[in-house]
Design an enzyme around this catalytic site. Structure first.
Site, PDB file in Angstrom:
ATOM      1  N   HIS A   1       0.750  -1.182  -0.141  1.00 35.47           N
ATOM      2  CA  HIS A   1       0.064   0.020   0.004  1.00 35.47           C
ATOM      3  C   HIS A   1       0.919   1.329   0.079  1.00 35.47           C
ATOM      4  O   HIS A   1       0.601   2.375  -0.785  1.00 35.47           O
ATOM      5  CB  HIS A   1      -0.870  -0.093   1.264  1.00 35.47           C
ATOM      6  N   GLU A   2       1.905   1.350   0.996  1.00 34.75           N
ATOM      7  CA  GLU A   2       2.690   2.432   0.970  1.00 34.75           C
ATOM      8  C   GLU A   2       3.761   2.842   0.026  1.00 34.75           C
ATOM      9  O   GLU A   2       4.165   3.692  -0.774  1.00 34.75           O
ATOM     10  CB  GLU A   2       3.331   2.525   2.278  1.00 34.75           C
TER      11      GLU A   2
ATOM     12  N   HIS B   1       1.910   4.330  -3.004  1.00 30.88           N
ATOM     13  CA  HIS B   1       2.017   5.676  -2.938  1.00 30.88           C
ATOM     14  C   HIS B   1       3.259   6.499  -3.267  1.00 30.88           C
ATOM     15  O   HIS B   1       3.373   7.293  -4.212  1.00 30.88           O
ATOM     16  CB  HIS B   1       1.731   6.146  -1.362  1.00 30.88           C
TER      17      HIS B   1
END
Length: 256
Positions: free
Chosen positions: A59-60, A63
């Site tokens: 997820h990170e 980003h």
């Protein structure tokens, strides 16, 4: 040396810690196939916890990767492009609180964080895509896990663990896509808001998500609506409510 080459990140994109988390996830899956209650419970817990940590990294990383392509090359120097969970963690906000919410009722708070230099991102559209990238990873993971858990024959323990992990990913998507300051859904909209609206959002951002989580746990109608939306998406992917229920029961034996 051309600037394009000089700014290329030097870190390995896959850290040993990420590989360890993957190994624990696989180990939990294997343990969940042993046909006794203790092994299934322990296996499902390892599978879901380590799988959640793996998804946090992805997820990170999403980003950061989209931010890097959008113009913020500082994310490479910060180590965000290494899939190293230590780069994304704040001990309280990124581990303790998310773990508490998952263990208490299955609300999957994705608790990592990457610090993006918005001024370096080339356009408002790219800034929106930076925020959207993380939740989309959870949605894709949820879809893949739901399909695998229902289409591939497997022991009941593994079926339960994968089904519950799939539901957790879908719920993480639903939670993070909400347009609340401090969550990714608001970040998708924020570049298009007026300066006054962004200033107001900045003031409430530190406590708005926590206030929403309290309401989610304390207001039955709101919690029911949240889980209804998650179940709807999960079912649309072919996920098994029965499997997710069995997985949740194995993951939280103290709630039985």
């Amino acid at each position: 040396m051309p600037d394009r080459l000089r700014r290329r990140p030097r870190q390995s994109p896959v850290s040993p810690i990420f590989l360890l988390l993957l190994a624990i996830t696989v180990g939990g899956g294997v343990l969940s196939t042993v046909p006794n209650e203790v092994s299934i419970t322990a296996g499902v817990m390892l599978l879901v916890l380590a799988g959640w940590a793996v998804s946090l990294c992805l997820h990170e990383f999403a980003h950061a990767a989209v931010a890097y392509r959008g113009g913020d090359t500082s994310v490479a120097n910060k180590g965000y492009l290494t899939l190293d969970i230590r780069r994304y963690l704040n001990p309280m906000l990124s581990f303790v609180l998310p773990l508490f919410f998952v263990l208490a009722g299955g609300i999957p708070l994705v608790g990592g964080a990457v610090w993006i230099n918005d001024w370096a991102i080339r356009s408002r559209f790219n800034r929106s895509m930076v925020s959207l990238a993380g939740p989309m990873i959870n949605l894709v993971l949820g879809a893949l896990l739901a399909v695998v858990s229902t289409s591939v024959p497997m022991p009941i323990g593994l079926f339960a663990g994968l089904s519950y992990l799939a539901l957790v990913q879908v719920l993480a998507f639903v939670l993070n896509i909400l347009p609340i300051p401090g969550l990714d859904g608001f970040g998708v909209l924020e570049p298009y808001l007026s300066p006054d609206s962004r200033e107001l959002a900045a003031k409430v951002r530190p406590w708005a998500p926590l206030a929403f989580f309290v309401l989610l746990l304390g207001v039955p109608a709101l919690g029911s609506a949240f889980f209804w939306v998650g179940d709807l998406i999960f079912s649309a992917f072919g996920g098994s409510s029965r499997g997710a229920g069995l997985g949740h029961s194995a993951f939280t034996p103290w709630l039985r």
